[in-house]
Design a protein around this motif. Structure first.
Motif, PDB file in Angstrom:
ATOM      1  N   UNK A  94       0.859  -1.177   0.000  1.00 44.33           N
ATOM      2  CA  UNK A  94       0.000   0.000   0.000  1.00 44.33           C
ATOM      3  C   UNK A  94       0.895   1.227   0.000  1.00 44.33           C
ATOM      4  N   UNK A  95       0.789   2.016  -1.057  1.00 44.71           N
ATOM      5  CA  UNK A  95       1.639   3.189  -1.203  1.00 44.71           C
ATOM      6  C   UNK A  95       1.279   4.254  -0.174  1.00 44.71           C
ATOM      7  N   UNK A  96       2.293   5.003   0.271  1.00 46.62           N
ATOM      8  CA  UNK A  96       2.021   6.195   1.063  1.00 46.62           C
ATOM      9  C   UNK A  96       1.312   7.195   0.166  1.00 46.62           C
ATOM     10  N   UNK A  97       0.254   7.800   0.677  1.00 43.54           N
ATOM     11  CA  UNK A  97      -0.507   8.695  -0.186  1.00 43.54           C
ATOM     12  C   UNK A  97      -1.030   9.891   0.582  1.00 43.54           C
ATOM     13  N   UNK A  98      -1.218  10.984  -0.142  1.00 43.37           N
ATOM     14  CA  UNK A  98      -1.809  12.188   0.422  1.00 43.37           C
ATOM     15  C   UNK A  98      -3.324  12.056   0.382  1.00 43.37           C
ATOM     16  N   UNK A  99      -3.963  12.455   1.458  1.00 44.14           N
ATOM     17  CA  UNK A  99      -5.423  12.406   1.559  1.00 44.14           C
ATOM     18  C   UNK A  99      -5.990  13.813   1.379  1.00 44.14           C
ATOM     19  N   UNK A 100      -7.013  13.933   0.567  1.00 39.63           N
ATOM     20  CA  UNK A 100      -7.667  15.213   0.321  1.00 39.63           C
ATOM     21  C   UNK A 100      -9.179  15.035   0.476  1.00 39.63           C
ATOM     22  N   UNK A 146     -10.368  11.932  -1.519  1.00 46.57           N
ATOM     23  CA  UNK A 146      -9.454  11.803  -2.659  1.00 46.57           C
ATOM     24  C   UNK A 146      -8.085  11.380  -2.135  1.00 46.57           C
ATOM     25  N   UNK A 147      -7.402  10.520  -2.896  1.00 43.56           N
ATOM     26  CA  UNK A 147      -6.097  10.010  -2.502  1.00 43.56           C
ATOM     27  C   UNK A 147      -5.118  10.200  -3.670  1.00 43.56           C
ATOM     28  N   UNK A 148      -3.928  10.710  -3.365  1.00 44.82           N
ATOM     29  CA  UNK A 148      -2.919  10.991  -4.383  1.00 44.82           C
ATOM     30  C   UNK A 148      -1.593  10.419  -3.924  1.00 44.82           C
ATOM     31  N   UNK A 149      -0.886   9.746  -4.826  1.00 43.55           N
ATOM     32  CA  UNK A 149       0.442   9.231  -4.498  1.00 43.55           C
ATOM     33  C   UNK A 149       1.290   9.194  -5.762  1.00 43.55           C
ATOM     34  N   UNK A 150       2.596   8.963  -5.581  1.00 39.46           N
ATOM     35  CA  UNK A 150       3.509   8.966  -6.710  1.00 39.46           C
ATOM     36  C   UNK A 150       4.212  10.303  -6.855  1.00 39.46           C
ATOM     37  N   UNK A 151       5.127  10.390  -7.804  1.00 43.54           N
ATOM     38  CA  UNK A 151       5.916  11.618  -7.963  1.00 43.54           C
ATOM     39  C   UNK A 151       5.039  12.825  -8.275  1.00 43.54           C
ATOM     40  N   UNK A 208     -10.392   8.369  -6.010  1.00 40.07           N
ATOM     41  CA  UNK A 208     -11.349   8.984  -5.085  1.00 40.07           C
ATOM     42  C   UNK A 208     -12.408   7.951  -4.737  1.00 40.07           C
ATOM     43  N   UNK A 209     -12.989   8.103  -3.564  1.00 48.67           N
ATOM     44  CA  UNK A 209     -14.060   7.216  -3.127  1.00 48.67           C
ATOM     45  C   UNK A 209     -15.362   7.671  -3.771  1.00 48.67           C
ATOM     46  N   UNK A 261     -15.391  12.790 -11.220  1.00 49.91           N
ATOM     47  CA  UNK A 261     -13.976  12.578 -11.552  1.00 49.91           C
ATOM     48  C   UNK A 261     -13.358  13.837 -12.149  1.00 49.91           C
ATOM     49  N   UNK A 262     -14.105  14.497 -13.034  1.00 47.86           N
ATOM     50  CA  UNK A 262     -13.597  15.735 -13.634  1.00 47.86           C
ATOM     51  C   UNK A 262     -13.389  16.804 -12.567  1.00 47.86           C
ATOM     52  N   UNK A 263     -14.286  16.873 -11.579  1.00 47.90           N
ATOM     53  CA  UNK A 263     -14.118  17.847 -10.498  1.00 47.90           C
ATOM     54  C   UNK A 263     -12.911  17.523  -9.634  1.00 47.90           C
ATOM     55  N   UNK A 264     -12.663  16.234  -9.408  1.00 51.10           N
ATOM     56  CA  UNK A 264     -11.464  15.847  -8.664  1.00 51.10           C
ATOM     57  C   UNK A 264     -10.219  16.362  -9.389  1.00 51.10           C
ATOM     58  N   UNK A 265     -10.152  16.146 -10.697  1.00 50.76           N
ATOM     59  CA  UNK A 265      -9.007  16.634 -11.466  1.00 50.76           C
ATOM     60  C   UNK A 265      -8.914  18.160 -11.390  1.00 50.76           C
ATOM     61  N   UNK A 266     -10.058  18.833 -11.521  1.00 49.08           N
ATOM     62  CA  UNK A 266     -10.072  20.294 -11.435  1.00 49.08           C
ATOM     63  C   UNK A 266      -9.443  20.774 -10.133  1.00 49.08           C
ATOM     64  N   UNK A 267      -9.909  20.201  -9.032  1.00 48.37           N
ATOM     65  CA  UNK A 267      -9.490  20.715  -7.731  1.00 48.37           C
ATOM     66  C   UNK A 267      -8.072  20.310  -7.363  1.00 48.37           C
ATOM     67  N   UNK A 268      -7.529  19.324  -8.064  1.00 46.23           N
ATOM     68  CA  UNK A 268      -6.117  18.977  -7.894  1.00 46.23           C
ATOM     69  C   UNK A 268      -5.226  19.739  -8.877  1.00 46.23           C
TER      70      UNK A 268
END
Length: 283
Positions: free
Chosen positions: A18-24, A36-41, A76-77, A100-107
């Motif tokens: 399980x990757x370390x990830x940022x929670x939003x 929302x969960x984000x991980x990787x470079x 995202x959940x 999904x599009x809103x998740x991308x927008x806000x990130x």
């Protein structure tokens, strides 16, 4: 061109990372709060991962790290799962694509590669159709175009899923996802549903999947597309992969011999490099 592979197996238990990830948490246009969960470079291209029906981002636990040397992965959940809870309202694969599009927008992500499996593949189709400028490439796993032209699961499979309860239901579902060679236990799988969901939330997700119909619009998809499927999938018969391939121009198809509905986990050692290679080629 159809490619067909016989893949080596993961052993199942004990190998998930399980990757370390940022929670939003984001708030959507209708004031619903999505986890929302984000991980990787952070500077890498984005890859949006969309899970199956009645599942949260945990669907991708142990898998997303295979993509992270190359991508910043985003999950995202869905409404009604994980940390995204509230009044559900009227939902569809199109409304989840809008989420999904809103998740991308806000990130702050203008474009992303999108990989969706099962119901996530249905949502990915709608994202590519309704927000084409947001999708740089598309991977559709063990999914269907929906509607009257799609190939339905065998009647006995549907009857058994509706009839069985408790442990029997879990074990039957497990057998639809994995081959007998998979050594993991049902209790360890992340693919068999979010057990925190209420019956009402689960029923809403079932309706979302069942009502999906993108068949007539699929020729509108312009993103480079890879379609992946297991040829022993009884949950979502492999003929649906061929329908998608016929309807989406310039798409590629990869069929996993012996793969069931969870082939993308069981055969991940070969499937994920193929997906990474495709995304590298079309980027």
């Amino acid at each position: 061109m159809t490619q067909s592979y016989s893949f080596g197996l993961r052993t199942g238990e004990g190998e998930q990372h399980v990757s370390a990830r940022d929670q939003h948490t984001i708030t959507t246009r209708d004031r619903f709060r999505l986890a929302v969960q984000v991980s990787g470079p952070p500077q890498a291209p984005a890859l949006l991962l969309l899970p199956g029906q009645a599942n949260s981002h945990a669907w991708w636990d142990g898998l997303r790290s295979d993509f992270e040397p190359q991508f910043r992965t985003v999950t995202f959940d869905y409404r009604g799962t994980g940390g995204s809870r509230g009044e559900l309202g009227v939902l569809s694969t199109a409304s989840f694509a809008a989420d999904a599009a809103e998740v991308l927008d806000q990130l702050g992500i203008a474009r992303a590669a999108v990989y969706g499996t099962s119901m996530g593949g249905r949502i990915a189709q709608m994202l590519a159709l309704n927000f084409p400028d947001r999708v740089s490439a598309l991977v559709l796993g063990c999914t269907t175009p929906g509607g009257p032209h799609s190939i339905k699961r065998p009647r006995e499979v549907g009857r058994s899923l509706a009839r069985l309860r408790g442990r029997e239901h879990t074990q039957y579902l497990f057998s639809l996802f994995y081959t007998p060679d998979w050594t993991g236990a049902a209790r360890c799988s992340k693919l068999l549903g979010d057990d925190t969901m209420t019956p009402q939330e689960s029923a809403a997700h079932l309706r979302i999947s069942a009502s999906h119909n993108a068949f007539d619009r699929l020729p509108e998809i312009t993103a480079a597309t890879l379609i992946v499927h297991g040829d022993e999938d009884l949950m979502n018969p492999v003929d649906n992969a061929h329908l998608l391939h016929e309807r989406i121009a310039n798409s590629r198809i990869l069929i996993c011999r012996g793969g069931r509905h969870g082939f993308f986990e069981e055969f991940a050692e070969v499937v994920n490099p193929e997906i990474n290679g495709f995304l590298h080629d079309v980027s």
